[in-house]
Design a protein around this motif. Structure first.
Motif, PDB file in Angstrom:
ATOM      1  N   LEU A  95       0.827  -1.205   0.000  1.00 58.74           N
ATOM      2  CA  LEU A  95       0.000   0.000   0.000  1.00 58.74           C
ATOM      3  C   LEU A  95       0.863   1.257   0.000  1.00 58.74           C
ATOM      4  O   LEU A  95       0.532   2.250  -0.672  1.00 58.74           O
ATOM      5  CB  LEU A  95      -0.934   0.002   1.207  1.00 58.74           C
ATOM      6  CG  LEU A  95      -2.001  -1.094   1.253  1.00 58.74           C
ATOM      7  CD1 LEU A  95      -2.936  -0.879   2.430  1.00 58.74           C
ATOM      8  CD2 LEU A  95      -2.799  -1.152  -0.039  1.00 58.74           C
ATOM      9  N   ASN A  96       1.968   1.238   0.729  1.00 66.29           N
ATOM     10  CA  ASN A  96       2.870   2.391   0.727  1.00 66.29           C
ATOM     11  C   ASN A  96       3.511   2.614  -0.637  1.00 66.29           C
ATOM     12  O   ASN A  96       3.784   3.756  -1.028  1.00 66.29           O
ATOM     13  CB  ASN A  96       3.946   2.227   1.802  1.00 66.29           C
ATOM     14  CG  ASN A  96       3.472   2.646   3.177  1.00 66.29           C
ATOM     15  OD1 ASN A  96       3.370   3.835   3.473  1.00 66.29           O
ATOM     16  ND2 ASN A  96       3.156   1.686   4.024  1.00 66.29           N
ATOM     17  N   LEU A  97       3.744   1.554  -1.372  1.00 62.41           N
ATOM     18  CA  LEU A  97       4.244   1.675  -2.746  1.00 62.41           C
ATOM     19  C   LEU A  97       3.162   2.256  -3.658  1.00 62.41           C
ATOM     20  O   LEU A  97       3.443   3.097  -4.524  1.00 62.41           O
ATOM     21  CB  LEU A  97       4.695   0.317  -3.269  1.00 62.41           C
ATOM     22  CG  LEU A  97       6.007  -0.224  -2.691  1.00 62.41           C
ATOM     23  CD1 LEU A  97       6.140  -1.719  -2.986  1.00 62.41           C
ATOM     24  CD2 LEU A  97       7.206   0.527  -3.255  1.00 62.41           C
ATOM     25  N   LEU A  98       1.915   1.817  -3.462  1.00 62.44           N
ATOM     26  CA  LEU A  98       0.814   2.296  -4.311  1.00 62.44           C
ATOM     27  C   LEU A  98       0.661   3.811  -4.243  1.00 62.44           C
ATOM     28  O   LEU A  98       0.323   4.445  -5.250  1.00 62.44           O
ATOM     29  CB  LEU A  98      -0.506   1.647  -3.890  1.00 62.44           C
ATOM     30  CG  LEU A  98      -0.763   0.195  -4.273  1.00 62.44           C
ATOM     31  CD1 LEU A  98      -2.129  -0.246  -3.789  1.00 62.44           C
ATOM     32  CD2 LEU A  98      -0.663   0.015  -5.779  1.00 62.44           C
ATOM     33  N   VAL A  99       0.885   4.378  -3.073  1.00 58.94           N
ATOM     34  CA  VAL A  99       0.687   5.823  -2.911  1.00 58.94           C
ATOM     35  C   VAL A  99       1.995   6.600  -3.029  1.00 58.94           C
ATOM     36  O   VAL A  99       2.020   7.811  -2.799  1.00 58.94           O
ATOM     37  CB  VAL A  99       0.010   6.140  -1.563  1.00 58.94           C
ATOM     38  CG1 VAL A  99      -1.353   5.469  -1.485  1.00 58.94           C
ATOM     39  CG2 VAL A  99       0.881   5.719  -0.381  1.00 58.94           C
ATOM     40  N   THR A 136      -3.603   5.474   7.091  1.00 59.05           N
ATOM     41  CA  THR A 136      -2.691   4.439   7.577  1.00 59.05           C
ATOM     42  C   THR A 136      -3.267   3.761   8.815  1.00 59.05           C
ATOM     43  O   THR A 136      -4.315   4.141   9.330  1.00 59.05           O
ATOM     44  CB  THR A 136      -1.323   5.053   7.914  1.00 59.05           C
ATOM     45  OG1 THR A 136      -1.498   6.040   8.946  1.00 59.05           O
ATOM     46  CG2 THR A 136      -0.713   5.720   6.691  1.00 59.05           C
ATOM     47  N   GLN A 137      -2.546   2.743   9.306  1.00 56.31           N
ATOM     48  CA  GLN A 137      -3.004   2.031  10.497  1.00 56.31           C
ATOM     49  C   GLN A 137      -3.024   2.943  11.721  1.00 56.31           C
ATOM     50  O   GLN A 137      -3.893   2.829  12.575  1.00 56.31           O
ATOM     51  CB  GLN A 137      -2.094   0.832  10.778  1.00 56.31           C
ATOM     52  CG  GLN A 137      -2.205  -0.290   9.757  1.00 56.31           C
ATOM     53  CD  GLN A 137      -1.410  -1.512  10.162  1.00 56.31           C
ATOM     54  OE1 GLN A 137      -1.422  -1.932  11.312  1.00 56.31           O
ATOM     55  NE2 GLN A 137      -0.707  -2.103   9.209  1.00 56.31           N
ATOM     56  N   THR A 138      -2.042   3.837  11.824  1.00 59.95           N
ATOM     57  CA  THR A 138      -1.978   4.765  12.950  1.00 59.95           C
ATOM     58  C   THR A 138      -2.520   6.119  12.508  1.00 59.95           C
ATOM     59  O   THR A 138      -2.285   6.554  11.373  1.00 59.95           O
ATOM     60  CB  THR A 138      -0.531   4.933  13.443  1.00 59.95           C
ATOM     61  OG1 THR A 138       0.299   5.332  12.347  1.00 59.95           O
ATOM     62  CG2 THR A 138      -0.012   3.629  14.012  1.00 59.95           C
ATOM     63  N   LEU A 212      -6.833   2.310   2.237  1.00 58.53           N
ATOM     64  CA  LEU A 212      -7.038   2.109   3.676  1.00 58.53           C
ATOM     65  C   LEU A 212      -6.229   0.908   4.150  1.00 58.53           C
ATOM     66  O   LEU A 212      -6.376  -0.192   3.616  1.00 58.53           O
ATOM     67  CB  LEU A 212      -8.520   1.871   3.976  1.00 58.53           C
ATOM     68  CG  LEU A 212      -9.511   2.926   3.477  1.00 58.53           C
ATOM     69  CD1 LEU A 212     -10.943   2.423   3.643  1.00 58.53           C
ATOM     70  CD2 LEU A 212      -9.320   4.232   4.236  1.00 58.53           C
ATOM     71  N   ASP A 213      -5.405   1.119   5.162  1.00 53.46           N
ATOM     72  CA  ASP A 213      -4.591   0.038   5.720  1.00 53.46           C
ATOM     73  C   ASP A 213      -5.172  -0.383   7.072  1.00 53.46           C
ATOM     74  O   ASP A 213      -5.092   0.369   8.045  1.00 53.46           O
ATOM     75  CB  ASP A 213      -3.146   0.515   5.888  1.00 53.46           C
ATOM     76  CG  ASP A 213      -2.200  -0.626   6.224  1.00 53.46           C
ATOM     77  OD1 ASP A 213      -2.644  -1.788   6.243  1.00 53.46           O
ATOM     78  OD2 ASP A 213      -1.006  -0.350   6.471  1.00 53.46           O
ATOM     79  N   ILE A 241     -11.916   2.323  -3.891  1.00 51.61           N
ATOM     80  CA  ILE A 241     -11.330   2.048  -2.579  1.00 51.61           C
ATOM     81  C   ILE A 241     -10.457   0.800  -2.647  1.00 51.61           C
ATOM     82  O   ILE A 241     -10.870  -0.228  -3.184  1.00 51.61           O
ATOM     83  CB  ILE A 241     -12.423   1.888  -1.506  1.00 51.61           C
ATOM     84  CG1 ILE A 241     -13.166   3.223  -1.330  1.00 51.61           C
ATOM     85  CG2 ILE A 241     -11.832   1.433  -0.175  1.00 51.61           C
ATOM     86  CD1 ILE A 241     -14.356   3.171  -0.413  1.00 51.61           C
ATOM     87  N   ILE A 242      -9.252   0.934  -2.113  1.00 51.79           N
ATOM     88  CA  ILE A 242      -8.327  -0.194  -1.986  1.00 51.79           C
ATOM     89  C   ILE A 242      -8.047  -0.358  -0.501  1.00 51.79           C
ATOM     90  O   ILE A 242      -7.620   0.593   0.162  1.00 51.79           O
ATOM     91  CB  ILE A 242      -7.012   0.073  -2.741  1.00 51.79           C
ATOM     92  CG1 ILE A 242      -7.292   0.360  -4.216  1.00 51.79           C
ATOM     93  CG2 ILE A 242      -6.055  -1.107  -2.590  1.00 51.79           C
ATOM     94  CD1 ILE A 242      -6.074   0.848  -4.983  1.00 51.79           C
ATOM     95  N   LEU A 243      -8.294  -1.546   0.038  1.00 51.57           N
ATOM     96  CA  LEU A 243      -8.104  -1.710   1.480  1.00 51.57           C
ATOM     97  C   LEU A 243      -7.489  -3.054   1.811  1.00 51.57           C
ATOM     98  O   LEU A 243      -7.706  -4.051   1.122  1.00 51.57           O
ATOM     99  CB  LEU A 243      -9.426  -1.524   2.219  1.00 51.57           C
ATOM    100  CG  LEU A 243     -10.573  -2.503   1.967  1.00 51.57           C
ATOM    101  CD1 LEU A 243     -10.505  -3.677   2.936  1.00 51.57           C
ATOM    102  CD2 LEU A 243     -11.915  -1.815   2.100  1.00 51.57           C
TER     103      LEU A 243
END
Length: 362
Positions: A95-99, A136-138, A212-213, A241-243
């Motif tokens: 997910l971090n790569l996607l954004v 993110t998760q946090t 969304l992570d 939405i990608i989660l």
């Protein structure tokens, strides 16, 4: 292709200009039209109709540890795309790569823009931030600010000015259900409200895609259900939405397609029904009696052994796997007429959880 032209186009594209605007600027600057058209055709090559994100050959290593390798998949416009995998499989890294928060060691992530062009997430990070929201998760908001102050702050970072800023903040407060907590200190909000605020912050730039992570981690079942309802509302408004989530039963109901990340790559991708068919073509009949004595019904079932493949007991229930439930249900019905000893009975296809377990074990 001329390296100077390629570099010039990359610098211009980072300003957020469209393909036609870039073309006009280059022609005015004296670049040959044929050369400009040829390069732009390659740089802005369109994805297939309906594809909004393409991940191709993506790989990521941290020191000597390879987390992702040769990851490929497409996300279509308007869908809810689910990503599942065991802990440590690389979901958050992906997910971090996607954004564009991380750069890959190999591969590409292409994004289809509203003007019909296609851009690289890694080559044009400033442009991409206009089109993707990420939660993110946090929490990413400031705990000492109110919900309203956080939205105002992040809205200004996105370049929103009055009156659009206030209009956008009010609309998001209404959408995520924080109207009563608008002026509450963010750190004082409940876990569910903090998740809602984080989503609102991610939507301030009105993105075409929301990533969304683990959005419902640490929420109780009631709050999770409320949160998934919110995600569906956002999706209905047109947001892709990608989660990533480990709540497989909820992913199964929510997502139009689901990808399983295992052994550093996407090993299966499809609808919940397509993934279930990978695991088994069978139906599962769950049958529970008050007495928990299944010997009489098992004797009846064994007379029709050709109609089912497996019978097990799980948590006090008899689970019958069969491709022909219509052949087994009459047997159970006859038994019930005689014994009247039933607590529950239902028929289902294998759950996504069982599919996931089978994929991970193979």
């Amino acid at each position: 292709m001329d390296d100077a032209l390629a570099e010039h186009i990359q610098l211009i594209a980072q300003q957020g200009l469209s393909r036609n605007q870039i073309r006009e600027l280059l022609l005015k600057a004296g670049w040959p039209e044929a050369q400009v058209n040829s390069y732009l055709e390659k740089a802005f090559k369109k994805l297939e109709k309906g594809v909004i994100i393409r991940v191709h050959g993506l790989a990521k290593r941290f020191d000597q540890n390879t987390v992702l390798e040769n990851v490929d998949f497409d996300v279509t416009n308007g869908e809810i795309f689910g990503l599942i995998g065991i802990s440590g499989a690389g979901k958050t890294t992906l997910l971090n790569l996607l954004v564009g928060f991380l750069n890959p060691d190999q591969g590409e992530v292409l994004l289809a823009l509203p003007d019909g062009s296609t851009q690289s997430v890694f080559k044009h990070p400033e442009l991409i931030k206009q089109h993707i929201g990420f939660s993110t998760q946090t929490p990413s908001f400031y705990g000492k600010l109110t919900a309203w102050e956080n939205l105002q702050h992040f809205g200004r970072l996105y370049g929103l000015t009055e009156p659009d800023l206030t209009r956008r903040c009010n609309a998001l407060i209404e959408l995520v259900g924080l109207k009563e907590a608008k002026y509450a200190i963010s750190s004082h909000l409940s876990g569910g409200m903090q998740k809602r605020l984080d989503i609102a912050c991610a939507l301030l730039n009105d993105p075409e895609i929301l990533v969304l992570d683990e959005p419902t981690a640490d929420l109780d079942p009631i709050l999770r259900r409320q949160f998934w309802d919110l995600i569906k509302q956002i999706n209905v408004k047109g947001t892709t939405i990608i989660l990533a989530s480990h709540f497989l039963a909820e992913i199964e109901l929510l997502c139009s397609r689901i990808a399983i990340l295992q052994n550093k790559r996407i090993v299966e991708l499809g609808t919940a029904e397509e993934l279930r068919n990978i695991y088994s073509k069978n139906y599962e009949i769950y049958f529970q009696t008050t007495s928990k004595n299944y010997e009489p019904i098992l004797r009846e079932l064994n007379k029709r052994r050709r109609y089912f493949s497996k019978v097990t007991q799980e948590s006090g229930e008899l689970v019958i796997q069969t491709p022909m439930p219509e052949k087994i249900l009459p047997v159970i019905s006859e038994y019930l007429e005689r014994k009247r000893d039933i607590q529950s009975l239902h028929v289902a296809r294998p759950s996504l959880g069982k599919v996931f377990e089978a994929v991970v074990k193979r």
